[in-house]
Design a protein around this motif. Structure first.
Motif, PDB file in Angstrom:
ATOM      1  N   ALA A 274     -32.269  20.710  79.048  1.00 26.79           N
ATOM      2  CA  ALA A 274     -31.045  21.773  79.660  1.00 26.79           C
ATOM      3  C   ALA A 274     -29.882  21.237  79.408  1.00 26.79           C
ATOM      4  CB  ALA A 274     -31.517  21.855  81.018  1.00 26.79           C
ATOM      5  N   SER A 275     -29.707  19.815  79.502  1.00 33.16           N
ATOM      6  CA  SER A 275     -28.484  19.139  79.109  1.00 33.16           C
ATOM      7  C   SER A 275     -28.117  19.176  77.842  1.00 33.16           C
ATOM      8  CB  SER A 275     -28.696  17.650  79.483  1.00 33.16           C
ATOM      9  OG  SER A 275     -27.310  17.000  79.341  1.00 33.16           O
ATOM     10  N   GLY A 276     -29.106  19.154  76.958  1.00 35.68           N
ATOM     11  CA  GLY A 276     -28.775  19.329  75.448  1.00 35.68           C
ATOM     12  C   GLY A 276     -28.353  20.880  75.310  1.00 35.68           C
ATOM     13  N   ARG A 277     -28.908  21.994  75.935  1.00 38.56           N
ATOM     14  CA  ARG A 277     -28.506  23.184  75.566  1.00 38.56           C
ATOM     15  C   ARG A 277     -26.870  23.388  76.033  1.00 38.56           C
ATOM     16  NH1 ARG A 277     -29.320  28.293  74.784  1.00 38.56           N
ATOM     17  NH2 ARG A 277     -29.209  29.932  76.727  1.00 38.56           N
ATOM     18  N   VAL A 278     -26.583  22.798  77.156  1.00 36.03           N
ATOM     19  CA  VAL A 278     -25.496  22.781  77.439  1.00 36.03           C
ATOM     20  C   VAL A 278     -24.193  22.172  76.729  1.00 36.03           C
ATOM     21  CG1 VAL A 278     -23.697  22.045  79.525  1.00 36.03           C
ATOM     22  CG2 VAL A 278     -25.961  23.035  80.263  1.00 36.03           C
ATOM     23  N   ALA A 279     -24.766  21.179  76.160  1.00 33.61           N
ATOM     24  CA  ALA A 279     -23.725  20.720  75.558  1.00 33.61           C
ATOM     25  C   ALA A 279     -23.684  21.194  74.106  1.00 33.61           C
ATOM     26  CB  ALA A 279     -24.462  18.933  75.035  1.00 33.61           C
ATOM     27  N   THR A 280     -24.581  22.050  73.483  1.00 31.48           N
ATOM     28  CA  THR A 280     -24.591  22.603  72.235  1.00 31.48           C
ATOM     29  C   THR A 280     -23.680  23.815  72.586  1.00 31.48           C
ATOM     30  OG1 THR A 280     -26.828  22.043  71.693  1.00 31.48           O
ATOM     31  CG2 THR A 280     -26.011  24.280  70.789  1.00 31.48           C
ATOM     32  N   LEU A 281     -24.039  24.569  73.707  1.00 28.63           N
ATOM     33  CA  LEU A 281     -23.115  25.916  73.978  1.00 28.63           C
ATOM     34  C   LEU A 281     -21.723  25.377  74.366  1.00 28.63           C
ATOM     35  CD1 LEU A 281     -25.631  27.678  76.085  1.00 28.63           C
ATOM     36  CD2 LEU A 281     -24.659  28.475  73.924  1.00 28.63           C
ATOM     37  N   GLN A 282     -21.358  24.277  74.745  1.00 28.31           N
ATOM     38  CA  GLN A 282     -20.073  23.592  75.015  1.00 28.31           C
ATOM     39  C   GLN A 282     -19.443  23.400  73.743  1.00 28.31           C
ATOM     40  OE1 GLN A 282     -18.865  20.069  74.610  1.00 28.31           O
ATOM     41  NE2 GLN A 282     -16.974  20.674  75.122  1.00 28.31           N
ATOM     42  N   GLY A 283     -20.135  22.975  72.649  1.00 31.85           N
ATOM     43  CA  GLY A 283     -19.380  22.888  71.394  1.00 31.85           C
ATOM     44  C   GLY A 283     -19.012  24.259  70.814  1.00 31.85           C
ATOM     45  N   GLN A 284     -19.782  25.138  71.008  1.00 30.84           N
ATOM     46  CA  GLN A 284     -19.357  26.444  70.509  1.00 30.84           C
ATOM     47  C   GLN A 284     -18.176  27.049  71.385  1.00 30.84           C
ATOM     48  OE1 GLN A 284     -22.855  29.175  70.765  1.00 30.84           O
ATOM     49  NE2 GLN A 284     -24.037  27.773  69.681  1.00 30.84           N
ATOM     50  N   ILE A 285     -18.125  26.715  72.729  1.00 32.62           N
ATOM     51  CA  ILE A 285     -16.955  27.187  73.278  1.00 32.62           C
ATOM     52  C   ILE A 285     -15.663  26.434  72.820  1.00 32.62           C
ATOM     53  CG2 ILE A 285     -15.933  26.732  75.786  1.00 32.62           C
ATOM     54  CD1 ILE A 285     -18.716  27.448  77.066  1.00 32.62           C
ATOM     55  N   TYR A 286     -15.800  25.210  72.573  1.00 31.84           N
ATOM     56  CA  TYR A 286     -14.795  24.661  72.216  1.00 31.84           C
ATOM     57  C   TYR A 286     -14.153  25.229  70.789  1.00 31.84           C
ATOM     58  CZ  TYR A 286     -12.088  20.773  69.899  1.00 31.84           C
ATOM     59  OH  TYR A 286     -11.075  20.095  69.584  1.00 31.84           O
TER      60      TYR A 286
ATOM     61  N   GLY B  20     -20.979  33.460  79.555  1.00 27.49           N
ATOM     62  CA  GLY B  20     -22.114  33.804  80.302  1.00 27.49           C
ATOM     63  C   GLY B  20     -23.480  33.003  79.956  1.00 27.49           C
ATOM     64  N   GLU B  21     -23.679  32.789  78.717  1.00 23.83           N
ATOM     65  CA  GLU B  21     -24.909  31.975  78.220  1.00 23.83           C
ATOM     66  C   GLU B  21     -24.617  30.573  78.695  1.00 23.83           C
ATOM     67  OE1 GLU B  21     -27.433  31.148  74.187  1.00 23.83           O
ATOM     68  OE2 GLU B  21     -25.610  32.503  73.922  1.00 23.83           O
ATOM     69  N   TYR B  22     -23.267  30.055  78.463  1.00 23.04           N
ATOM     70  CA  TYR B  22     -23.151  28.625  78.944  1.00 23.04           C
ATOM     71  C   TYR B  22     -23.375  28.540  80.322  1.00 23.04           C
ATOM     72  CZ  TYR B  22     -20.440  24.528  79.931  1.00 23.04           C
ATOM     73  OH  TYR B  22     -19.942  23.167  80.382  1.00 23.04           O
ATOM     74  N   LEU B  23     -22.850  29.465  81.130  1.00 26.85           N
ATOM     75  CA  LEU B  23     -23.180  29.450  82.894  1.00 26.85           C
ATOM     76  C   LEU B  23     -24.592  29.571  83.027  1.00 26.85           C
ATOM     77  CD1 LEU B  23     -20.276  31.638  84.029  1.00 26.85           C
ATOM     78  CD2 LEU B  23     -20.495  29.188  84.496  1.00 26.85           C
ATOM     79  N   ALA B  24     -25.331  30.246  82.423  1.00 25.11           N
ATOM     80  CA  ALA B  24     -26.768  30.407  82.765  1.00 25.11           C
ATOM     81  C   ALA B  24     -27.298  28.827  82.439  1.00 25.11           C
ATOM     82  CB  ALA B  24     -27.315  31.146  81.787  1.00 25.11           C
ATOM     83  N   ALA B  25     -27.037  28.273  81.257  1.00 30.54           N
ATOM     84  CA  ALA B  25     -27.452  27.012  80.927  1.00 30.54           C
ATOM     85  C   ALA B  25     -27.108  26.040  81.971  1.00 30.54           C
ATOM     86  CB  ALA B  25     -27.097  26.662  79.666  1.00 30.54           C
ATOM     87  N   VAL B  26     -25.997  26.066  82.330  1.00 27.62           N
ATOM     88  CA  VAL B  26     -25.245  25.325  83.309  1.00 27.62           C
ATOM     89  C   VAL B  26     -26.056  25.287  84.960  1.00 27.62           C
ATOM     90  CG1 VAL B  26     -23.182  24.578  84.847  1.00 27.62           C
ATOM     91  CG2 VAL B  26     -22.974  24.883  82.513  1.00 27.62           C
ATOM     92  N   ASP B  27     -26.413  26.375  85.155  1.00 30.10           N
ATOM     93  CA  ASP B  27     -27.049  26.837  86.343  1.00 30.10           C
ATOM     94  C   ASP B  27     -28.468  26.330  86.113  1.00 30.10           C
ATOM     95  OD1 ASP B  27     -24.967  27.963  87.508  1.00 30.10           O
ATOM     96  OD2 ASP B  27     -25.637  29.944  87.160  1.00 30.10           O
ATOM     97  N   GLU B  28     -29.302  26.296  84.977  1.00 26.05           N
ATOM     98  CA  GLU B  28     -30.567  25.889  84.836  1.00 26.05           C
ATOM     99  C   GLU B  28     -30.363  24.470  85.082  1.00 26.05           C
ATOM    100  OE1 GLU B  28     -33.898  25.389  81.503  1.00 26.05           O
ATOM    101  OE2 GLU B  28     -32.137  26.550  80.983  1.00 26.05           O
ATOM    102  N   ALA B  29     -29.534  23.642  84.475  1.00 31.32           N
ATOM    103  CA  ALA B  29     -29.464  22.298  84.621  1.00 31.32           C
ATOM    104  C   ALA B  29     -29.158  21.860  86.102  1.00 31.32           C
ATOM    105  CB  ALA B  29     -28.118  21.754  83.593  1.00 31.32           C
ATOM    106  N   ARG B  30     -28.289  22.619  86.777  1.00 28.01           N
ATOM    107  CA  ARG B  30     -27.869  22.168  88.185  1.00 28.01           C
ATOM    108  C   ARG B  30     -29.318  22.577  88.881  1.00 28.01           C
ATOM    109  NH1 ARG B  30     -23.279  26.168  89.531  1.00 28.01           N
ATOM    110  NH2 ARG B  30     -23.785  25.294  91.557  1.00 28.01           N
TER     111      ARG B  30
END
Length: 181
Positions: free
Chosen positions: A92-104, A48-58
């Motif tokens: 926003a792109s940096g936040r998405v990348a950070t959360l993507q690392g956690q998802i990994y 959910g946090e990742y999707l919020a970050a992606v939506d912000e970037a979008r």
């Protein structure tokens, strides 16, 4: 008489041993179920946090117009992003990348791969937007500015491709979390 006492003691010990084994197996099963639920809860929160970050970037990408000439080069004059917007998109792109690392770390393979694809698109668009914005301010910033930036990779990493990657991520996350569509 000693046979009767031995039988009673054997029955008591057997009952206690069986009860202990039953409790131990039940406790292990409860621990495993608890661990699965904890991991699912962590995934739901992170996804959910990742999707919020992606939506912000979008939302920061949407107003940027990276229009192309018929020859496949960017029209620098059409770029509608200022330095503040560029910085916000980079954050926003940096936040998405950070959360993507956690998802990994905690996701299944399909979700991790889908998140990596989405993050790649957002990072590329963010970097390109910053570059095009700098070129618009100062054409002498780089040799690529003077040649109007060929848009070879735009066909692979544009907004439509980001949207398709986003949909794939959503499908993978729903499937992993067993959420009906």
């Amino acid at each position: 008489m000693s046979t009767v006492i031995a039988a009673v003691i054997g029955a008591v010990v057997g009952s206690l041993g069986g009860a202990y084994l039953g409790v131990a197996v039940g406790a292990d099963r409860d621990d495993e179920r608890s661990n699965r639920e904890f991991l699912r809860t962590q995934r739901v929160a992170l996804y959910g946090e990742y999707l919020a970050a992606v939506d912000e970037a979008r939302s920061l990408i949407d107003p940027v117009h990276l229009d192309l000439n018929p020859d496949g080069t960017f029209i620098l004059d059409a770029v509608t992003i200022d330095a503040e917007q560029t910085a916000a998109l980079a954050r926003a792109s940096g936040r998405v990348a950070t959360l993507q690392g956690q998802i990994y770390v905690i996701a299944g393979d399909e979700v991790a791969e889908a998140a990596q694809t989405v993050t790649g698109h957002i990072t590329w668009i963010s970097d390109l937007t910053e570059y095009v914005g700098r070129c618009r301010i100062d054409v002498s910033y780089d040799d690529g500015c003077a040649s109007q930036l060929l848009a070879d990779e735009a066909a692979l990493r544009g907004v439509p491709e980001l949207e398709a990657a986003h949909r794939q991520y959503m499908r993978a996350a729903r499937q992993e979390l067993q959420v009906p569509e």
